[in-house]
Design an enzyme around this catalytic site. Structure first.
Site, PDB file in Angstrom:
ATOM      1  N   GLU A  52     -33.529  14.638  10.939  1.00  0.00           N
ATOM      2  CA  GLU A  52     -32.644  13.815  11.027  1.00  0.00           C
ATOM      3  C   GLU A  52     -31.220  14.054  11.118  1.00  0.00           C
ATOM      4  OE1 GLU A  52     -34.077   9.868   8.545  1.00  0.00           O
ATOM      5  OE2 GLU A  52     -33.302  11.555   6.960  1.00  0.00           O
ATOM      6  N   HIS A 103     -34.229  15.749   1.771  1.00  0.00           N
ATOM      7  CA  HIS A 103     -33.501  14.801   2.379  1.00  0.00           C
ATOM      8  C   HIS A 103     -32.071  15.118   2.549  1.00  0.00           C
ATOM      9  CE1 HIS A 103     -31.940  10.905   3.814  1.00  0.00           C
ATOM     10  NE2 HIS A 103     -33.080  10.504   4.121  1.00  0.00           N
TER      11      HIS A 103
END
Lengths: 228, 228, 228, 228
Positions: free
Chosen positions: D145, D97
């Site tokens: 993302e 992430h």
């Protein structure tokens, strides 16, 4: 005299500013040397690794690396060996700058390496508690720099004098000998004067000099502030 | 011709070996240049950061940094700026060596910086899958080095030929142009020959040359192996 | 009584051993609780993050996290929040274990967070100098563990007693209150006894208990050694 | 059906928000399960490590860890073991992430571990190039993302559709099977609809749900947008 580090001292951190890279780094170091010669104030420079050798050849003032790694010679691609910065002409190194923070055990290991290799250790610390923590490891110099003031032009010695006085108090309980500098936001002679008045033995400065329109004049102002 | 990178190529990584620090680094680079001149084989050197400027002045063969950071000029104490290694004379840089591994997003950012600054990117990879992963990021050179063989003298090209052939297969599905080197354990001319025969365009070597009793002779053997 | 931390204390670090994961972690914690009840010796356990909640529900002895991050609640995917381990039932956390070493400024920040949140801080240190450095930051517990002895079965208290006595001397000059534990290689009752005799207030132990054929019996031996 | 991961899918990342810690995490997971039951849309949750076990017991929808480390069982204090999150009830894990970025070789190692342990790998990527790079490593899910949109409420699917279409194009050249999600700024049903229309198979969402005044209603809106 020039080659030695005396207090009070001004150390100019060149960081990775283009204004202090390659030929411009050598020119800036020469200006620092000129001010040092004219004022008899000890001034050191901390250029990028690639510029250490050229600067050490060009000037007689103390040259510092900005970092070294806690390694011995060997199989460590892309690392900074104490011997390499020393042989290039550095007399010491910054350690744990707030832009290059280290594990506690690495700070300890690097200070030991600087002792063995005869390099001057300048350990940076964010706050009084960390300064005291570093003081137990017996570096030669501690530089207290509140990260939130770095590059702001708001000087720690004027905006947060208690950070400096707390640091001196805590550090001196543990270590009587270590030289204490302060940094962050130092941009005028009076900031330097305030730093000394609060009990430090000099300043660590970067953008205040490197990004100045006329670095020579500002550095001269800093040195005059120390001399008087 | 010397200044350009041609394939097949030998890149000698000086790591942080004392045998390749300061004056000894310059001497070793001169030996590499001598072999390159004598054999017309392209040879590059990757010295420590502090030695790049002196070596780039002393020799005409390609010089590489061992690492750069994914930063722009500015407030980054102790980091390696692309501009600093370029102005010191490097034509490119190693990236993600197994001794200096990087986050994926940093590898991507550094490759982009090398493109912008006109530096040659040599990205190291541990295994075939990682080589393919790197190939998508379009570096100029990929060097596959199984870390478990580094420094052993057991050459990847002889001990694990399938690592090389798998790498070439996977990488070529994604990227037809990237130059593929191999490394780890390369210590004799026949290791170099095996590497080329398997389809690589050269080798990345360190201790095999740097720690050799007679680096000139071994490097000459490597170059002859390429030439024939 | 059980829920409180008293000295002397034994803290069992479960690390990421399969023998101390999930249900086996709960079983091991129950054995620790049994010994603590039987001997009135304070025993804490430091399981994996995923097991804290189940263990805290199953037993009444102190539970520690193995690490927390220097963060506030918010946008920090994959990090360890003080609140999360506290609400799961931990009464404190290990910090800077030699297998999870931290930047000095992060150790400082995490100790401050533990104070704010009412968690007990157990900071690990590699050597006497680092122990003293940590002592300035005012954690509640310091655990000295020479990394080279971890997992060896060669106990620091017998093999390197001077590491412990030096640590106590240096730490006490700075901090009178901090609890001092030692660890690494502790595998028999006499190692625990030696640790106390040298002046520590307990031990931090991992494989000596977790990998033992009969953890209950060994832990009982440890506790008896403390009681006598 | 609930326990399985089907596409299209919504994965809710709880990050380290207090609104999704401990009991509140369980409540939020129950709302996600309710919406999933009502709409037949697959919804997964990625809580903090300490909450995995309680949530996995309380609900039947897929539970993900937010990170695991590239380690095997053993001496790794403070690390996240694949086995520990699996035994706690997670069916998979987020990897890399943007708030927990990893070295390329660690991403490769973690994906291999998830395969061996039967965990679903959800690798996050910052941009199309990195998504393609990750695709070569054969994870089960890639979530693109752009970090600059995370937490802004400005949805990637509306503000930067080309990031999504470029990602799909580059990834599909390399990997036909991998599930592609997008995330960052997703806060309304129409953002979800736009994401699917652009060719993704679902969304990764955090603050849009976790920090919403009424998470159930928003999540229901998301699920309806998928269903229609």
């Amino acid at each position: 005299m020039l080659g030695k580090l005396q207090t009070p001292v001004i150390i100019v951190n060149f960081k990775t500013y283009l204004e202090a890279t390659d030929e411009k780094a050598v020119e800036l170091a020469k200006k620092a040397e000129k001010v040092s010669l004219e004022t008899k104030v000890s001034i050191g420079v901390a250029p990028q690794f690639t510029d250490i050798a050229n600067i050490a050849k060009a000037v007689s003032i103390p040259v510092f690396a900005q970092h070294i790694d806690p390694i011995q010679p060997g199989s460590h691609t892309g690392h900074l060996l104490a011997e390499s910065v020393k042989e290039a002409g550095a007399m010491g190194t910054l350690i744990n700058h707030s832009e290059r923070q280290l594990k506690l055990s690495d700070i300890d290991a690097i200070i030991k390496i600087t002792c063995e290799k005869g390099l001057v250790s300048v350990v940076c610390a964010n706050n009084p508690a960390i300064s005291a923590s570093v003081a137990t490891l017996k570096p030669e110099i501690i530089a207290i720099e509140p990260p939130e003031l770095i590059g702001t032009g708001i000087s720690v010695s004027k905006a947060k004098p208690e950070v400096i006085t707390d640091t001196i108090k805590l550090v001196r309980e543990i270590n009587k000998k270590v030289i204490i500098l302060c940094g962050a936001g130092i941009s005028r002679g009076e900031d330097v004067k305030a730093a000394l008045r609060l009990g430090t033995q000099g300043v660590l400065v970067a953008s205040g000099i490197v990004k100045a329109k006329d670095p020579y004049t500002i550095l001269r102002e800093f040195a005059e502030a120390i001399r008087i």
